[in-house]
Design a protein around this motif. Structure first.
Motif, PDB file in Angstrom:
ATOM      1  N   LYS A 420     -19.992 -16.615  18.949  1.00 10.06           N
ATOM      2  CA  LYS A 420     -19.280 -17.350  19.992  1.00 10.06           C
ATOM      3  C   LYS A 420     -20.227 -18.185  20.847  1.00 10.06           C
ATOM      4  CE  LYS A 420     -15.367 -14.170  20.347  1.00 10.06           C
ATOM      5  NZ  LYS A 420     -15.671 -13.434  19.119  1.00 10.06           N
ATOM      6  N   VAL A 421     -21.515 -18.184  20.509  1.00  8.24           N
ATOM      7  CA  VAL A 421     -22.507 -18.991  21.222  1.00  8.24           C
ATOM      8  C   VAL A 421     -23.264 -19.812  20.180  1.00  8.24           C
ATOM      9  CG1 VAL A 421     -24.486 -18.992  22.778  1.00  8.24           C
ATOM     10  CG2 VAL A 421     -22.735 -17.217  23.006  1.00  8.24           C
ATOM     11  N   GLY A 422     -22.965 -21.104  20.118  1.00  6.69           N
ATOM     12  CA  GLY A 422     -23.693 -21.970  19.200  1.00  6.69           C
ATOM     13  C   GLY A 422     -25.012 -22.386  19.824  1.00  6.69           C
ATOM     14  N   ALA A 423     -26.113 -22.101  19.144  1.00  3.36           N
ATOM     15  CA  ALA A 423     -27.436 -22.343  19.726  1.00  3.36           C
ATOM     16  C   ALA A 423     -28.278 -23.205  18.805  1.00  3.36           C
ATOM     17  CB  ALA A 423     -28.147 -21.021  20.001  1.00  3.36           C
ATOM     18  N   LEU A 424     -28.922 -24.200  19.400  1.00  2.33           N
ATOM     19  CA  LEU A 424     -29.885 -25.037  18.686  1.00  2.33           C
ATOM     20  C   LEU A 424     -31.180 -25.029  19.481  1.00  2.33           C
ATOM     21  CD1 LEU A 424     -30.664 -27.206  16.533  1.00  2.33           C
ATOM     22  CD2 LEU A 424     -29.868 -28.910  18.186  1.00  2.33           C
ATOM     23  N   PHE A 425     -32.234 -24.446  18.885  1.00  3.50           N
ATOM     24  CA  PHE A 425     -33.535 -24.422  19.529  1.00  3.50           C
ATOM     25  C   PHE A 425     -34.433 -25.487  18.909  1.00  3.50           C
ATOM     26  CE2 PHE A 425     -31.983 -20.074  20.356  1.00  3.50           C
ATOM     27  CZ  PHE A 425     -32.093 -20.073  21.736  1.00  3.50           C
ATOM     28  N   GLN A 426     -35.613 -25.637  19.472  1.00  3.39           N
ATOM     29  CA  GLN A 426     -36.505 -26.709  19.022  1.00  3.39           C
ATOM     30  C   GLN A 426     -37.063 -26.443  17.627  1.00  3.39           C
ATOM     31  OE1 GLN A 426     -39.285 -28.358  21.938  1.00  3.39           O
ATOM     32  NE2 GLN A 426     -38.241 -27.190  23.540  1.00  3.39           N
ATOM     33  N   ASP A 427     -37.157 -25.175  17.230  1.00  2.00           N
ATOM     34  CA  ASP A 427     -37.619 -24.858  15.879  1.00  2.00           C
ATOM     35  C   ASP A 427     -36.424 -24.904  14.940  1.00  2.00           C
ATOM     36  OD1 ASP A 427     -38.894 -24.017  13.632  1.00  2.00           O
ATOM     37  OD2 ASP A 427     -39.073 -21.917  14.240  1.00  2.00           O
ATOM     38  N   ASN A 428     -36.219 -26.043  14.298  1.00  4.46           N
ATOM     39  CA  ASN A 428     -35.039 -26.226  13.458  1.00  4.46           C
ATOM     40  C   ASN A 428     -35.289 -25.657  12.059  1.00  4.46           C
ATOM     41  OD1 ASN A 428     -33.747 -27.827  15.543  1.00  4.46           O
ATOM     42  ND2 ASN A 428     -35.195 -29.434  14.999  1.00  4.46           N
ATOM     43  N   ALA A 429     -35.502 -24.370  11.981  1.00  2.00           N
ATOM     44  CA  ALA A 429     -35.831 -23.725  10.710  1.00  2.00           C
ATOM     45  C   ALA A 429     -34.591 -23.632   9.829  1.00  2.00           C
ATOM     46  CB  ALA A 429     -36.398 -22.329  10.959  1.00  2.00           C
ATOM     47  N   LEU A 430     -34.735 -24.028   8.576  1.00  2.00           N
ATOM     48  CA  LEU A 430     -33.667 -23.902   7.597  1.00  2.00           C
ATOM     49  C   LEU A 430     -34.058 -22.850   6.577  1.00  2.00           C
ATOM     50  CD1 LEU A 430     -32.783 -27.675   6.970  1.00  2.00           C
ATOM     51  CD2 LEU A 430     -31.774 -26.083   8.617  1.00  2.00           C
ATOM     52  N   LEU A 431     -33.055 -22.229   5.988  1.00  2.00           N
ATOM     53  CA  LEU A 431     -33.283 -21.166   5.022  1.00  2.00           C
ATOM     54  C   LEU A 431     -33.285 -21.723   3.609  1.00  2.00           C
ATOM     55  CD1 LEU A 431     -30.801 -18.534   6.521  1.00  2.00           C
ATOM     56  CD2 LEU A 431     -33.234 -18.805   7.027  1.00  2.00           C
ATOM     57  N   THR A 432     -33.908 -21.006   2.701  1.00  2.00           N
ATOM     58  CA  THR A 432     -33.829 -21.367   1.288  1.00  2.00           C
ATOM     59  C   THR A 432     -32.390 -21.219   0.825  1.00  2.00           C
ATOM     60  OG1 THR A 432     -36.085 -20.590   0.939  1.00  2.00           O
ATOM     61  CG2 THR A 432     -34.712 -20.859  -1.007  1.00  2.00           C
ATOM     62  N   GLY A 433     -31.881 -22.226   0.146  1.00  2.00           N
ATOM     63  CA  GLY A 433     -30.485 -22.227  -0.284  1.00  2.00           C
ATOM     64  C   GLY A 433     -29.927 -23.634  -0.170  1.00  2.00           C
ATOM     65  N   THR A 434     -28.616 -23.761  -0.279  1.00  2.00           N
ATOM     66  CA  THR A 434     -27.977 -25.062  -0.201  1.00  2.00           C
ATOM     67  C   THR A 434     -27.761 -25.478   1.251  1.00  2.00           C
ATOM     68  OG1 THR A 434     -25.746 -24.141  -0.246  1.00  2.00           O
ATOM     69  CG2 THR A 434     -26.798 -24.594  -2.377  1.00  2.00           C
ATOM     70  N   ILE A 435     -27.445 -26.764   1.426  1.00  2.00           N
ATOM     71  CA  ILE A 435     -27.089 -27.230   2.766  1.00  2.00           C
ATOM     72  C   ILE A 435     -25.840 -26.504   3.258  1.00  2.00           C
ATOM     73  CG2 ILE A 435     -26.307 -29.241   4.090  1.00  2.00           C
ATOM     74  CD1 ILE A 435     -28.028 -30.998   2.297  1.00  2.00           C
ATOM     75  N   ARG A 436     -24.900 -26.264   2.353  1.00  2.00           N
ATOM     76  CA  ARG A 436     -23.688 -25.516   2.699  1.00  2.00           C
ATOM     77  C   ARG A 436     -24.045 -24.127   3.231  1.00  2.00           C
ATOM     78  NH1 ARG A 436     -18.516 -25.889   0.582  1.00  2.00           N
ATOM     79  NH2 ARG A 436     -19.306 -27.323  -1.017  1.00  2.00           N
TER      80      ARG A 436
END
Length: 586
Positions: A420-436
């Motif tokens: 219920k809390v959408g958070a965007l921090f400065q470290d925009n780390a993405l996980l291995t996997g698809t964009i989806r």
């Protein structure tokens, strides 16, 4: 690098996270024990077969008896082979189940552990998880077989005594030698196991740090310092491992020598027994075979004790991790809010990061109404990002209260709060996997329409729609191959998806150009309607999205009001500071 002072010996009962998987597989372990017992019995029968052939068949040329005995032996050997295969299969099945259950429990604990307790380097933590293999190999390998073999030492000695009489004293004399050698090396082995694990964790820490930041290492020319750390870690680990291997071979080699001595001793003294007509040739051969089998299990036990020290050390360190408190209320699952209004209140909040000398926040108080848009501004290190981390429950306040919809955040379940809390921090780390995968994060209740809507707001859809694979494009580790702006837009879509009632954005346009920022702000202005927004930024242009500004300095709130009021306050402070500077110059 792990410190040796952190490697302590386990005390008390076995922890539930380890004992439960072992209990769950006790049926398989029972089958393994029965198979091991039958294999030991077949070994006795083989020795008795040899004695019978030499004492009955050879002197009497009883070929019919030899055929019958041989058929019986072939049947026994077939059963022996089948039992050994089954034993190995059951051991592997039990090992796989124990490995799965323990690994699942440890991984879940890592996800749930509090950020302010048990903090260690990424490499050290990953190296510690690898020690699961040490526990699995100990509890699901030759352990049960070796324990089952121990009672058969007495049975084998009894058979030797019945056949050869006083010859039983030869293998019997070897037993205390092997036992004393194994026990005498245990204190040193425990210390060396601790040193070896410490060195292993140190190596893993340096390795993961280097690989995870390889671009920074190369661009900053930091290879020299990491090379020195690696050389130190490898030298320490290699030295401890060498000493451990040398010490561990002592009882094992003594057991091997004792086994040979028992065999040859029975042969030597058996000659005198044959001369006295108290033993037959077949009896001597049977006793010599059985004498070697008496000491063989002790050699396995000596090897097992060596592995036990490594397992004890690994268990101790993993158990320390498992005993750390988890996020959320202690002793309960916490409250789950089906509907969140979005009000946030800080009441006299103090906070200090673990190990930090100074407080990051000092007596911070403010209240955010549901649907209000608030900007957090201030110099670097003023406490803006710390407030964001406290709101989503990554840390708890050192003192004071943080209320979400009037409820202390420490009473809320983190698993229920964070969606219920959408958070965007400065470290925009993405996980291995698809964009989806990176946008949905396995939230099955969210459909493709909502994913595309959030991506359009964040402007991620513009470049994803032009890719042949689209949202099914496989990303490399941490999103390598994407630009900083593309990573940020995907991470922003992840924060916006599902339309959470509270949005926290920390420099959401730091990686985009001015034109893209303008378009993104237009999208976000409509997106945040009727939802609470906390915007952390140094860019004045983004403050058009907020209707209130909270200014921080050195962990304290120094201004709180509308953008106009705070701007007037800042101008006034700058005027005062300029006047003081002129006075000092005069």
């Amino acid at each position: 690098m792990a410190s040796l002072t952190q490697i302590e010996m386990p005390r008390g009962r076995m922890a539930e996270w380890l004992s439960k998987p072992l209990r769950a597989n006790r049926g398989i372990y029972t089958k393994v024990a029965l198979a091991a017992a039958m294999i030991n019995l077949f070994a006795l029968i083989t020795a008795l077969f040899t004695m019978t052939v030499y004492d009955r068949v050879v002197p009497n040329n009883a070929m019919d008896s030899l055929v019958g005995l041989s058929i019986g032996l072939v049947i026994i050997l077939m059963f022996d082979f089948a039992l050994k295969i089954l034993r190995a299969y059951f051991v592997d099945v039990a090992g796989a189940r124990v490995d799965r259950d323990i690994g699942k429990a440890i991984f879940e604990r890592i996800l749930q552990m509090r950020m302010d307790i048990g903090k260690r380097s990424t490499g050290g933590l990953s190296g510690l998880v690898r020690e699961i293999d040490t526990l699995r190999d100990f509890f699901a390998s030759a352990t049960i077989t070796a324990l089952v073999d121990l009672p058969f030492i007495i049975i084998t000695l009894t058979v030797i005594a019945l056949i050869g009489g006083w010859l039983v004293l030869v293998p019997l004399a070897m037993i205390p030698i092997v036992v004393i050698a194994a026990l005498a090396t245990q204190p040193l082995m425990r210390r060396l196991s601790a040193e070896t694990l410490s060195g292993q964790l140190g190596k893993q820490s340096v390795l993961v740090e280097t690989i995870g930041n390889i671009e920074t290492v190369k661009s900053a020319n930091a290879g020299s310092i990491l090379s020195r750390r690696w050389d130190t870690a490898v030298t320490d680990h290699a030295g401890a491992s060498l000493r451990q291997r040398l010490v561990s071979t002592i009882p094992i080699n003594i057991a091997g020598t004792a086994q040979t001595t028992a065999y040859t001793g029975v042969v030597i003294f058996g000659v005198f027994a044959i001369a006295n007509h108290s033993l037959t040739m077949g009896g001597l051969i049977a006793c010599s075979i059985l004498a070697g089998r008496v000491v063989a299990p002790l050699g396995t036990i000596a090897h097992l004790l060596t592995r036990a020290n490594s397992a004890r050390t690994a268990y101790t360190q993993i158990n320390k991790l498992m005993e750390n408190p988890v996020e959320g209320p202690e002793g309960s699952e916490g409250l789950t809010l089906s509907k969140m209004e979005g009000s946030i209140e800080f009441k006299n909040v103090d906070f200090r990061y673990p190990g930090a000398a100074e407080f990051a926040l000092k007596d911070v108080s403010f209240k955010i109404r549901p649907g209000e848009k608030v900007g957090l501004v201030g110099q670097i290190g003023s406490g803006k990002s710390t407030i964001a981390r406290l709101i989503i429950g990554l840390y708890w306040p050192t003192s004071g209260l943080i209320l979400i919809d009037g409820i202390d955040i420490r009473q809320l379940s983190p698993a229920a709060l964070r969606p219920k809390v959408g958070a965007l921090f400065q470290d925009n780390a993405l996980l291995t996997g698809t964009i989806r995968d990176n946008i949905l994060l396995c939230r099955d209740e969210i459909d493709d329409d909502e994913m595309i809507r959030a991506s359009q707001v964040s402007l991620a859809h513009e470049f994803v729609a032009r890719i042949p694979q689209g949202y099914d494009l496989e990303l490399a580790d941490r999103g390598e191959g994407l630009s900083g702006g593309q990573k940020q837009s995907i991470a922003l879509a992840r924060a916006l998806i599902g339309q959470p009632p509270i949005i926290i954005l920390d420099e959401p346009t730091s990686a985009v150009d001015v034109e893209t920022e303008r378009r993104l702000m237009a999208n976000l202005d409509a997106e945040f309607k009727d939802r609470t927004l906390i915007l952390i930024t140094h860019r004045p242009s983004l403050l058009r999205l907020v209707d209130r500004i909270v200014m921080l300095s050195s962990g304290k709130v120094v201004a709180d009001g509308s953008p106009e009021q705070v701007s007037a306050r800042i101008s006034k402070l700058r005027t005062v500071q300029g006047a003081k500077k002129d006075e000092r110059a005069a």
